[in-house]
Design an enzyme around this catalytic site. Structure first.
Site, short mmCIF file in Angstrom:
data_model
loop_
_atom_site.label_atom_id
_atom_site.label_comp_id
_atom_site.label_asym_id
_atom_site.label_seq_id
_atom_site.Cartn_x
_atom_site.Cartn_y
_atom_site.Cartn_z
N ALA A 48 0.82 -1.21 0.00
CA ALA A 48 0.00 0.00 0.00
C ALA A 48 0.86 1.27 0.00
O ALA A 48 0.37 2.35 -0.29
CB ALA A 48 -0.92 -0.02 1.21
N PRO B 229 3.52 3.24 -1.88
CA PRO B 229 4.19 3.22 -3.18
C PRO B 229 5.70 3.52 -3.12
O PRO B 229 6.48 2.86 -3.81
CB PRO B 229 3.46 4.31 -3.98
CG PRO B 229 2.26 4.67 -3.21
CD PRO B 229 2.45 4.24 -1.80
N LYS C 94 7.95 3.12 -0.60
CA LYS C 94 8.65 2.00 0.02
C LYS C 94 8.75 0.84 -0.99
O LYS C 94 9.79 0.21 -1.16
CB LYS C 94 7.89 1.60 1.29
CG LYS C 94 7.99 0.17 1.71
CD LYS C 94 8.86 0.01 2.92
CE LYS C 94 8.81 -1.40 3.45
NZ LYS C 94 10.11 -1.99 3.65
N ARG D 246 -0.46 -4.03 12.24
CA ARG D 246 0.32 -4.32 13.46
C ARG D 246 -0.58 -4.13 14.68
O ARG D 246 -1.42 -3.24 14.71
CB ARG D 246 1.51 -3.37 13.55
CG ARG D 246 2.54 -3.71 12.53
CD ARG D 246 3.92 -3.37 13.04
NE ARG D 246 4.90 -4.08 12.24
CZ ARG D 246 6.20 -3.93 12.40
NH1 ARG D 246 6.66 -3.14 13.32
NH2 ARG D 246 7.03 -4.61 11.65
N ARG E 233 -7.19 -9.37 20.49
CA ARG E 233 -6.90 -10.21 19.33
C ARG E 233 -8.04 -10.10 18.29
O ARG E 233 -7.80 -10.06 17.09
CB ARG E 233 -6.78 -11.66 19.86
CG ARG E 233 -6.18 -12.59 18.87
CD ARG E 233 -5.89 -13.93 19.53
NE ARG E 233 -5.54 -14.90 18.50
CZ ARG E 233 -5.99 -16.14 18.47
NH1 ARG E 233 -6.79 -16.59 19.39
NH2 ARG E 233 -5.61 -16.96 17.51
N ASP F 262 7.23 -23.18 12.96
CA ASP F 262 7.33 -23.76 14.31
C ASP F 262 8.10 -25.08 14.24
O ASP F 262 8.93 -25.39 15.10
CB ASP F 262 5.95 -24.04 14.92
CG ASP F 262 4.97 -22.89 14.73
OD1 ASP F 262 4.34 -22.49 15.69
OD2 ASP F 262 4.86 -22.41 13.59
N ARG G 193 11.79 -24.54 13.84
CA ARG G 193 12.40 -24.17 15.13
C ARG G 193 12.56 -25.41 16.01
O ARG G 193 13.58 -25.58 16.69
CB ARG G 193 11.51 -23.13 15.83
CG ARG G 193 11.55 -21.78 15.17
CD ARG G 193 10.57 -20.80 15.80
NE ARG G 193 10.72 -19.47 15.24
CZ ARG G 193 9.71 -18.64 15.01
NH1 ARG G 193 8.48 -18.98 15.30
NH2 ARG G 193 9.93 -17.44 14.51
N HIS H 263 -0.87 -22.27 14.74
CA HIS H 263 0.44 -21.63 14.72
C HIS H 263 0.58 -20.75 15.96
O HIS H 263 -0.32 -19.98 16.28
CB HIS H 263 0.58 -20.77 13.46
CG HIS H 263 1.73 -19.82 13.48
ND1 HIS H 263 3.04 -20.24 13.56
CD2 HIS H 263 1.79 -18.48 13.43
CE1 HIS H 263 3.85 -19.20 13.56
NE2 HIS H 263 3.11 -18.11 13.49
P1 6V0 Z 1 5.42 -5.15 8.42
O1 6V0 Z 1 6.90 -4.95 8.30
O2 6V0 Z 1 4.59 -4.15 9.15
O3 6V0 Z 1 4.86 -5.30 6.91
C1 6V0 Z 1 3.51 -5.32 6.59
C2 6V0 Z 1 3.39 -4.66 5.22
O4 6V0 Z 1 2.04 -4.75 4.78
C3 6V0 Z 1 3.75 -3.15 5.23
O5 6V0 Z 1 4.77 -2.89 4.29
C4 6V0 Z 1 2.43 -2.47 4.88
O6 6V0 Z 1 2.62 -1.29 4.11
C5 6V0 Z 1 1.74 -3.56 4.08
N1 6V0 Z 1 0.31 -3.37 3.97
C6 6V0 Z 1 -0.57 -2.97 4.94
N2 6V0 Z 1 -1.81 -2.88 4.41
C7 6V0 Z 1 -1.72 -3.25 3.12
C8 6V0 Z 1 -2.68 -3.38 2.06
N3 6V0 Z 1 -3.99 -3.12 2.25
N4 6V0 Z 1 -2.24 -3.78 0.86
C9 6V0 Z 1 -0.94 -4.06 0.64
N5 6V0 Z 1 -0.01 -3.95 1.62
C10 6V0 Z 1 -0.39 -3.56 2.83
O7 6V0 Z 1 5.10 -6.55 9.08
P2 6V0 Z 1 5.98 -7.88 8.96
O8 6V0 Z 1 6.46 -7.99 7.55
O9 6V0 Z 1 6.95 -7.96 10.06
O10 6V0 Z 1 4.88 -9.02 9.23
C11 6V0 Z 1 3.87 -9.28 8.28
C12 6V0 Z 1 2.88 -10.31 8.79
O11 6V0 Z 1 3.49 -11.60 8.83
C13 6V0 Z 1 2.36 -10.04 10.20
O12 6V0 Z 1 0.97 -10.32 10.23
C14 6V0 Z 1 3.13 -11.05 11.05
O13 6V0 Z 1 2.46 -11.35 12.24
C15 6V0 Z 1 3.18 -12.21 10.09
N6 6V0 Z 1 4.16 -13.24 10.39
C16 6V0 Z 1 3.77 -14.53 10.24
C17 6V0 Z 1 4.63 -15.58 10.50
C18 6V0 Z 1 4.15 -16.99 10.33
O14 6V0 Z 1 4.85 -17.96 10.70
N7 6V0 Z 1 2.99 -17.21 9.77
C19 6V0 Z 1 5.95 -15.32 10.92
C20 6V0 Z 1 6.37 -14.02 11.03
C21 6V0 Z 1 5.48 -12.89 10.81
#
Ligand code: 6V0
Length: 333
Positions: A52, A54, A56, A98, A105, A165, A168, A192
Protein backbone atom coordinates in the site's frame (compact mmCIF):
# COMPACT_ATOMS: atom_id res chain seq x y z
CA UNK A 1 25.01 -2.26 -35.62
CA UNK A 2 23.12 -4.46 -33.19
CA UNK A 3 24.81 -6.01 -30.20
CA UNK A 4 23.82 -9.56 -31.16
CA UNK A 5 22.76 -11.17 -34.42
CA UNK A 6 19.30 -12.77 -33.85
CA UNK A 7 18.75 -16.46 -34.59
CA UNK A 8 15.45 -17.56 -36.15
CA UNK A 9 13.02 -18.75 -33.40
CA UNK A 10 10.38 -21.46 -33.67
CA UNK A 11 6.88 -19.95 -33.53
CA UNK A 12 5.43 -20.94 -30.15
CA UNK A 13 7.33 -21.64 -26.93
CA UNK A 14 6.98 -25.26 -25.82
CA UNK A 15 4.86 -25.87 -22.67
CA UNK A 16 8.02 -26.47 -20.65
CA UNK A 17 9.13 -22.93 -21.44
CA UNK A 18 6.10 -21.35 -19.70
CA UNK A 19 7.19 -18.56 -17.41
CA UNK A 20 6.49 -18.93 -13.70
CA UNK A 21 5.33 -16.05 -11.56
CA UNK A 22 5.18 -15.48 -7.82
CA UNK A 23 3.53 -12.42 -6.26
CA UNK A 24 4.26 -11.22 -2.74
CA UNK A 25 1.67 -8.95 -1.12
CA UNK A 26 3.15 -6.78 1.65
CA UNK A 27 6.71 -5.52 1.19
CA UNK A 28 7.46 -5.36 4.92
CA UNK A 29 10.11 -7.31 6.83
CA UNK A 30 8.52 -10.68 6.15
CA UNK A 31 7.50 -10.05 2.54
CA UNK A 32 10.97 -8.83 1.60
CA UNK A 33 12.74 -11.71 3.36
CA UNK A 34 10.53 -14.10 1.36
CA UNK A 35 11.16 -12.17 -1.88
CA UNK A 36 14.91 -12.19 -1.47
CA UNK A 37 15.03 -15.91 -0.58
CA UNK A 38 12.91 -16.70 -3.65
CA UNK A 39 15.34 -14.70 -5.81
CA UNK A 40 18.53 -16.23 -4.46
CA UNK A 41 17.03 -19.73 -4.82
CA UNK A 42 16.03 -19.10 -8.45
CA UNK A 43 12.44 -20.23 -7.87
CA UNK A 44 10.61 -18.11 -10.44
CA UNK A 45 10.95 -16.21 -13.72
CA UNK A 46 8.87 -13.27 -12.54
CA UNK A 47 8.41 -11.77 -9.08
CA UNK A 48 5.72 -9.15 -8.46
CA UNK A 49 5.54 -7.08 -5.27
CA UNK A 50 2.46 -5.23 -4.01
CA UNK A 51 2.23 -2.87 -1.04
CA UNK A 52 0.00 0.00 0.00
CA UNK A 53 3.03 2.33 0.38
CA UNK A 54 4.19 3.22 -3.18
CA UNK A 55 7.56 4.82 -2.25
CA UNK A 56 8.65 2.00 0.02
CA UNK A 57 7.56 -0.47 -2.66
CA UNK A 58 9.49 1.29 -5.43
CA UNK A 59 12.57 1.48 -3.19
CA UNK A 60 12.42 -2.23 -2.38
CA UNK A 61 11.99 -3.14 -6.06
CA UNK A 62 14.96 -1.01 -7.17
CA UNK A 63 17.14 -2.34 -4.36
CA UNK A 64 16.46 -5.93 -5.48
CA UNK A 65 16.84 -5.08 -9.18
CA UNK A 66 20.28 -3.58 -8.47
CA UNK A 67 21.46 -7.06 -7.44
CA UNK A 68 20.74 -8.39 -10.96
CA UNK A 69 24.43 -8.91 -11.72
CA UNK A 70 24.69 -11.39 -8.85
CA UNK A 71 21.39 -13.26 -9.23
CA UNK A 72 19.71 -15.64 -11.67
CA UNK A 73 17.72 -13.63 -14.23
CA UNK A 74 14.31 -12.79 -12.76
CA UNK A 75 11.94 -10.05 -13.86
CA UNK A 76 11.02 -7.99 -10.78
CA UNK A 77 7.87 -5.87 -10.89
CA UNK A 78 6.17 -3.75 -8.24
CA UNK A 79 2.98 -1.71 -8.04
CA UNK A 80 0.22 -0.86 -5.57
CA UNK A 81 -2.15 -1.93 -8.38
CA UNK A 82 -3.07 -5.65 -8.32
CA UNK A 83 -2.91 -5.79 -12.13
CA UNK A 84 0.83 -6.37 -11.59
CA UNK A 85 0.02 -9.80 -10.10
CA UNK A 86 -1.89 -11.03 -13.19
CA UNK A 87 -1.36 -14.72 -14.05
CA UNK A 88 0.57 -15.60 -10.90
CA UNK A 89 1.23 -19.23 -10.05
CA UNK A 90 1.47 -18.43 -6.34
CA UNK A 91 0.33 -15.34 -4.42
CA UNK A 92 1.93 -15.02 -1.00
CA UNK A 93 0.08 -12.71 1.42
CA UNK A 94 2.19 -11.12 4.14
CA UNK A 95 0.37 -7.78 4.48
CA UNK A 96 -0.93 -7.27 7.96
CA UNK A 97 -1.96 -4.61 10.43
CA UNK A 98 0.32 -4.32 13.46
CA UNK A 99 -1.14 -4.87 16.91
CA UNK A 100 -1.73 -1.59 18.77
CA UNK A 101 -0.67 -1.85 22.45
CA UNK A 102 -3.71 -2.96 24.48
CA UNK A 103 -5.65 -4.04 21.39
CA UNK A 104 -7.63 -7.29 21.65
CA UNK A 105 -6.90 -10.21 19.33
CA UNK A 106 -10.43 -9.93 17.94
CA UNK A 107 -10.01 -6.24 17.13
CA UNK A 108 -6.73 -6.89 15.32
CA UNK A 109 -8.45 -9.68 13.45
CA UNK A 110 -11.31 -7.37 12.38
CA UNK A 111 -8.74 -4.91 11.01
CA UNK A 112 -6.92 -7.68 9.14
CA UNK A 113 -10.25 -8.93 7.79
CA UNK A 114 -10.89 -5.44 6.32
CA UNK A 115 -7.40 -5.57 4.78
CA UNK A 116 -7.98 -9.05 3.30
CA UNK A 117 -11.22 -7.78 1.73
CA UNK A 118 -9.04 -5.34 -0.24
CA UNK A 119 -6.39 -7.93 -1.09
CA UNK A 120 -7.94 -11.33 -1.81
CA UNK A 121 -10.72 -10.54 -4.34
CA UNK A 122 -8.39 -8.71 -6.79
CA UNK A 123 -5.76 -11.46 -6.45
CA UNK A 124 -8.39 -14.08 -7.30
CA UNK A 125 -9.67 -11.95 -10.20
CA UNK A 126 -6.25 -11.38 -11.78
CA UNK A 127 -5.01 -14.96 -11.22
CA UNK A 128 -8.04 -17.27 -11.08
CA UNK A 129 -5.85 -20.38 -11.14
CA UNK A 130 -3.31 -19.25 -8.53
CA UNK A 131 -2.37 -20.91 -5.26
CA UNK A 132 -2.86 -18.62 -2.25
CA UNK A 133 -0.24 -18.90 0.46
CA UNK A 134 -1.16 -16.93 3.58
CA UNK A 135 1.55 -15.83 6.05
CA UNK A 136 -0.07 -12.86 7.87
CA UNK A 137 -1.12 -13.49 11.46
CA UNK A 138 -3.24 -14.91 12.98
CA UNK A 139 -2.42 -17.20 10.08
CA UNK A 140 -5.02 -19.96 10.65
CA UNK A 141 -8.04 -17.61 10.79
CA UNK A 142 -6.70 -15.44 7.96
CA UNK A 143 -6.27 -18.53 5.76
CA UNK A 144 -9.93 -19.38 6.44
CA UNK A 145 -10.83 -15.78 5.52
CA UNK A 146 -8.74 -15.96 2.31
CA UNK A 147 -10.49 -19.22 1.41
CA UNK A 148 -13.95 -17.66 1.91
CA UNK A 149 -13.10 -14.42 0.07
CA UNK A 150 -11.43 -16.17 -2.88
CA UNK A 151 -14.10 -18.78 -3.57
CA UNK A 152 -11.20 -21.15 -4.40
CA UNK A 153 -11.29 -24.89 -3.65
CA UNK A 154 -9.61 -25.58 -0.28
CA UNK A 155 -6.62 -27.41 -1.81
CA UNK A 156 -5.49 -24.09 -3.35
CA UNK A 157 -5.59 -22.03 -0.13
CA UNK A 158 -2.73 -22.79 2.25
CA UNK A 159 -1.47 -21.13 5.43
CA UNK A 160 2.25 -21.22 6.28
CA UNK A 161 0.98 -22.49 9.65
CA UNK A 162 3.39 -24.51 11.77
CA UNK A 163 6.00 -24.95 9.02
CA UNK A 164 8.14 -22.38 10.83
CA UNK A 165 7.33 -23.76 14.31
CA UNK A 166 8.44 -27.21 13.07
CA UNK A 167 11.70 -25.78 11.75
CA UNK A 168 12.40 -24.17 15.13
CA UNK A 169 11.52 -27.49 16.78
CA UNK A 170 13.95 -29.39 14.52
CA UNK A 171 16.70 -26.83 15.11
CA UNK A 172 16.41 -27.08 18.91
CA UNK A 173 16.21 -30.90 18.87
CA UNK A 174 19.21 -31.07 16.53
CA UNK A 175 21.15 -28.70 18.73
CA UNK A 176 20.40 -30.82 21.81
CA UNK A 177 21.20 -34.13 20.08
CA UNK A 178 24.20 -32.69 18.21
CA UNK A 179 22.92 -33.79 14.80
CA UNK A 180 22.02 -32.02 11.56
CA UNK A 181 18.55 -30.39 11.67
CA UNK A 182 17.86 -31.71 8.16
CA UNK A 183 18.12 -35.28 9.55
CA UNK A 184 15.55 -34.58 12.26
CA UNK A 185 11.97 -35.53 11.41
CA UNK A 186 9.68 -33.79 13.87
CA UNK A 187 6.40 -31.96 13.48
CA UNK A 188 4.50 -29.32 15.33
CA UNK A 189 0.85 -29.32 14.27
CA UNK A 190 -2.38 -27.47 15.11
CA UNK A 191 -2.58 -23.74 15.68
CA UNK A 192 0.44 -21.63 14.72
CA UNK A 193 1.91 -20.04 17.84
CA UNK A 194 1.11 -20.53 21.51
CA UNK A 195 -1.22 -23.55 21.18
CA UNK A 196 0.83 -25.56 18.65
CA UNK A 197 1.11 -29.29 19.43
CA UNK A 198 4.47 -31.14 19.35
CA UNK A 199 4.13 -34.68 18.00
CA UNK A 200 6.45 -36.63 20.28
CA UNK A 201 5.63 -40.13 19.09
CA UNK A 202 6.72 -39.58 15.48
CA UNK A 203 10.08 -37.86 16.12
CA UNK A 204 13.09 -39.53 14.56
CA UNK A 205 16.69 -38.83 13.56
CA UNK A 206 17.92 -40.58 10.42
CA UNK A 207 15.08 -43.08 10.77
CA UNK A 208 15.81 -43.81 14.46
CA UNK A 209 12.74 -43.04 16.63
CA UNK A 210 13.83 -40.67 19.40
CA UNK A 211 11.36 -41.55 22.13
CA UNK A 212 11.43 -45.35 22.05
CA UNK A 213 15.21 -45.17 21.90
CA UNK A 214 15.22 -43.14 25.07
CA UNK A 215 12.73 -45.16 27.09
CA UNK A 216 15.41 -47.76 27.90
CA UNK A 217 17.69 -45.68 30.08
CA UNK A 218 17.29 -41.95 30.64
CA UNK A 219 13.68 -41.47 29.55
CA UNK A 220 12.60 -39.49 32.60
CA UNK A 221 15.38 -36.93 32.29
CA UNK A 222 14.89 -36.59 28.56
CA UNK A 223 11.09 -36.10 28.80
CA UNK A 224 11.81 -32.98 30.83
CA UNK A 225 14.27 -31.77 28.21
CA UNK A 226 11.75 -32.36 25.44
CA UNK A 227 9.10 -30.37 27.27
CA UNK A 228 11.62 -27.53 27.68
CA UNK A 229 12.30 -27.66 23.93
CA UNK A 230 8.57 -27.46 23.15
CA UNK A 231 8.24 -24.42 25.40
CA UNK A 232 11.31 -22.85 23.79
CA UNK A 233 9.75 -23.31 20.34
CA UNK A 234 6.64 -21.43 21.43
CA UNK A 235 8.65 -18.69 23.10
CA UNK A 236 11.24 -18.30 20.34
CA UNK A 237 9.14 -15.98 18.16
CA UNK A 238 8.58 -13.66 21.14
CA UNK A 239 12.28 -13.74 21.92
CA UNK A 240 13.29 -12.74 18.37
CA UNK A 241 10.67 -9.96 18.33
CA UNK A 242 11.88 -8.71 21.74
CA UNK A 243 15.49 -8.67 20.51
CA UNK A 244 15.21 -7.37 16.92
CA UNK A 245 11.64 -6.09 16.64
CA UNK A 246 10.29 -8.64 14.15
CA UNK A 247 11.07 -12.06 12.67
CA UNK A 248 12.11 -12.34 9.05
CA UNK A 249 14.92 -14.71 7.92
CA UNK A 250 13.48 -18.02 9.13
CA UNK A 251 9.97 -17.24 7.85
CA UNK A 252 11.58 -16.17 4.55
CA UNK A 253 13.30 -19.55 4.13
CA UNK A 254 10.30 -21.45 5.40
CA UNK A 255 7.90 -19.85 2.88
CA UNK A 256 10.39 -20.12 0.00
CA UNK A 257 10.65 -23.82 0.86
CA UNK A 258 6.85 -24.15 0.57
CA UNK A 259 6.86 -22.20 -2.72
CA UNK A 260 9.49 -24.58 -4.14
CA UNK A 261 7.48 -27.70 -3.20
CA UNK A 262 4.33 -26.22 -4.74
CA UNK A 263 5.78 -24.77 -7.92
CA UNK A 264 8.16 -27.64 -8.66
CA UNK A 265 5.53 -30.28 -7.79
CA UNK A 266 7.80 -31.88 -5.19
CA UNK A 267 5.14 -34.01 -3.42
CA UNK A 268 7.05 -33.35 -0.20
CA UNK A 269 5.49 -33.21 3.25
CA UNK A 270 5.15 -29.94 5.17
CA UNK A 271 3.03 -29.08 8.18
CA UNK A 272 0.81 -26.32 6.77
CA UNK A 273 -2.54 -24.81 7.63
CA UNK A 274 -5.34 -26.52 5.69
CA UNK A 275 -9.08 -27.09 5.96
CA UNK A 276 -9.00 -29.51 8.89
CA UNK A 277 -12.67 -30.49 9.28
CA UNK A 278 -13.11 -34.24 9.37
CA UNK A 279 -9.58 -34.94 10.60
CA UNK A 280 -8.91 -36.33 14.10
CA UNK A 281 -12.51 -35.99 15.19
CA UNK A 282 -12.90 -32.32 14.17
CA UNK A 283 -16.61 -32.23 13.25
CA UNK A 284 -17.58 -31.62 9.61
CA UNK A 285 -19.41 -28.42 10.47
CA UNK A 286 -16.22 -26.88 11.95
CA UNK A 287 -14.73 -25.09 8.93
CA UNK A 288 -11.36 -24.22 10.43
CA UNK A 289 -7.80 -24.19 9.12
CA UNK A 290 -5.16 -25.91 11.27
CA UNK A 291 -1.74 -27.33 10.45
CA UNK A 292 -1.30 -31.00 9.65
CA UNK A 293 1.56 -32.63 7.71
CA UNK A 294 0.45 -32.42 4.07
CA UNK A 295 1.89 -33.40 0.73
CA UNK A 296 2.38 -30.35 -1.49
CA UNK A 297 2.49 -30.22 -5.28
CA UNK A 298 1.63 -28.04 -8.24
CA UNK A 299 -2.10 -28.15 -7.51
CA UNK A 300 -1.63 -27.25 -3.83
CA UNK A 301 -2.51 -29.69 -1.04
CA UNK A 302 -2.35 -33.18 -2.55
CA UNK A 303 -2.99 -35.26 0.57
CA UNK A 304 -2.77 -35.22 4.36
CA UNK A 305 -0.43 -37.64 6.11
CA UNK A 306 -2.25 -40.14 8.30
CA UNK A 307 -0.03 -39.58 11.35
CA UNK A 308 -0.76 -41.15 14.69
CA UNK A 309 -1.88 -38.69 17.36
CA UNK A 310 -2.20 -39.64 21.00
CA UNK A 311 -5.65 -39.06 22.56
CA UNK A 312 -4.32 -35.98 24.29
CA UNK A 313 -2.80 -34.54 21.10
CA UNK A 314 -6.05 -35.10 19.19
CA UNK A 315 -8.03 -33.51 22.03
CA UNK A 316 -5.77 -30.43 21.93
CA UNK A 317 -6.33 -30.18 18.17
CA UNK A 318 -10.10 -30.30 18.68
CA UNK A 319 -9.88 -27.64 21.41
CA UNK A 320 -8.00 -25.34 18.98
CA UNK A 321 -10.61 -26.06 16.32
CA UNK A 322 -13.39 -25.01 18.73
CA UNK A 323 -11.58 -21.82 19.77
CA UNK A 324 -10.96 -20.81 16.15
CA UNK A 325 -14.52 -21.68 15.16
CA UNK A 326 -15.98 -19.52 17.93
CA UNK A 327 -13.69 -16.64 16.92
CA UNK A 328 -14.73 -16.98 13.28
CA UNK A 329 -18.43 -16.72 14.25
CA UNK A 330 -17.76 -13.16 15.47
CA UNK A 331 -16.39 -12.04 12.09
CA UNK A 332 -18.33 -9.95 9.62
CA UNK A 333 -17.43 -12.00 6.53
P1 6V0 B 1 5.42 -5.15 8.42
O1 6V0 B 1 6.90 -4.95 8.30
O2 6V0 B 1 4.59 -4.15 9.15
O3 6V0 B 1 4.86 -5.30 6.91
C1 6V0 B 1 3.51 -5.32 6.59
C2 6V0 B 1 3.39 -4.66 5.22
O4 6V0 B 1 2.04 -4.75 4.78
C3 6V0 B 1 3.75 -3.15 5.23
O5 6V0 B 1 4.77 -2.89 4.29
C4 6V0 B 1 2.43 -2.47 4.88
O6 6V0 B 1 2.62 -1.29 4.11
C5 6V0 B 1 1.74 -3.56 4.08
N1 6V0 B 1 0.31 -3.37 3.97
C6 6V0 B 1 -0.57 -2.97 4.94
N2 6V0 B 1 -1.81 -2.88 4.41
C7 6V0 B 1 -1.72 -3.25 3.12
C8 6V0 B 1 -2.68 -3.38 2.06
N3 6V0 B 1 -3.99 -3.12 2.25
N4 6V0 B 1 -2.24 -3.78 0.86
C9 6V0 B 1 -0.94 -4.06 0.64
N5 6V0 B 1 -0.01 -3.95 1.62
C10 6V0 B 1 -0.39 -3.56 2.83
O7 6V0 B 1 5.10 -6.55 9.08
P2 6V0 B 1 5.98 -7.88 8.96
O8 6V0 B 1 6.46 -7.99 7.55
O9 6V0 B 1 6.95 -7.96 10.06
O10 6V0 B 1 4.88 -9.02 9.23
C11 6V0 B 1 3.87 -9.28 8.28
C12 6V0 B 1 2.88 -10.31 8.79
O11 6V0 B 1 3.49 -11.60 8.83
C13 6V0 B 1 2.36 -10.04 10.20
O12 6V0 B 1 0.97 -10.32 10.23
C14 6V0 B 1 3.13 -11.05 11.05
O13 6V0 B 1 2.46 -11.35 12.24
C15 6V0 B 1 3.18 -12.21 10.09
N6 6V0 B 1 4.16 -13.24 10.39
C16 6V0 B 1 3.77 -14.53 10.24
C17 6V0 B 1 4.63 -15.58 10.50
C18 6V0 B 1 4.15 -16.99 10.33
O14 6V0 B 1 4.85 -17.96 10.70
N7 6V0 B 1 2.99 -17.21 9.77
C19 6V0 B 1 5.95 -15.32 10.92
C20 6V0 B 1 6.37 -14.02 11.03
C21 6V0 B 1 5.48 -12.89 10.81
Amino acid sequence: RTLFRPIQQSAAPSPTQRRTKISVIGAGNVGMAIAQTILTQDLTDELALVDAKPDKLQGEMLDLQHAAAFLPRTRILASPDYAVTANSDICIITAGARQIPGETRLNLLQRNLALFKEIVPPLARYSPGTLLLVVSNPVDVLTYIAWKLSGFPPNRVIGSGTNLDSSRFRFLLADHLEVNAQDVQAYMVGEHGDSSVALWSSMSVGGVPILSQLTNDKAVVEQGVLEKIRKAVVESAYEVIRLKGYTSWAIGYSVANLARSLLRDQHSIHPVSLLAKGFYGIPDDREVFLSLPAQLGRSGILSVANIHLSDEEAARLRRSANTLWELQQKLDL
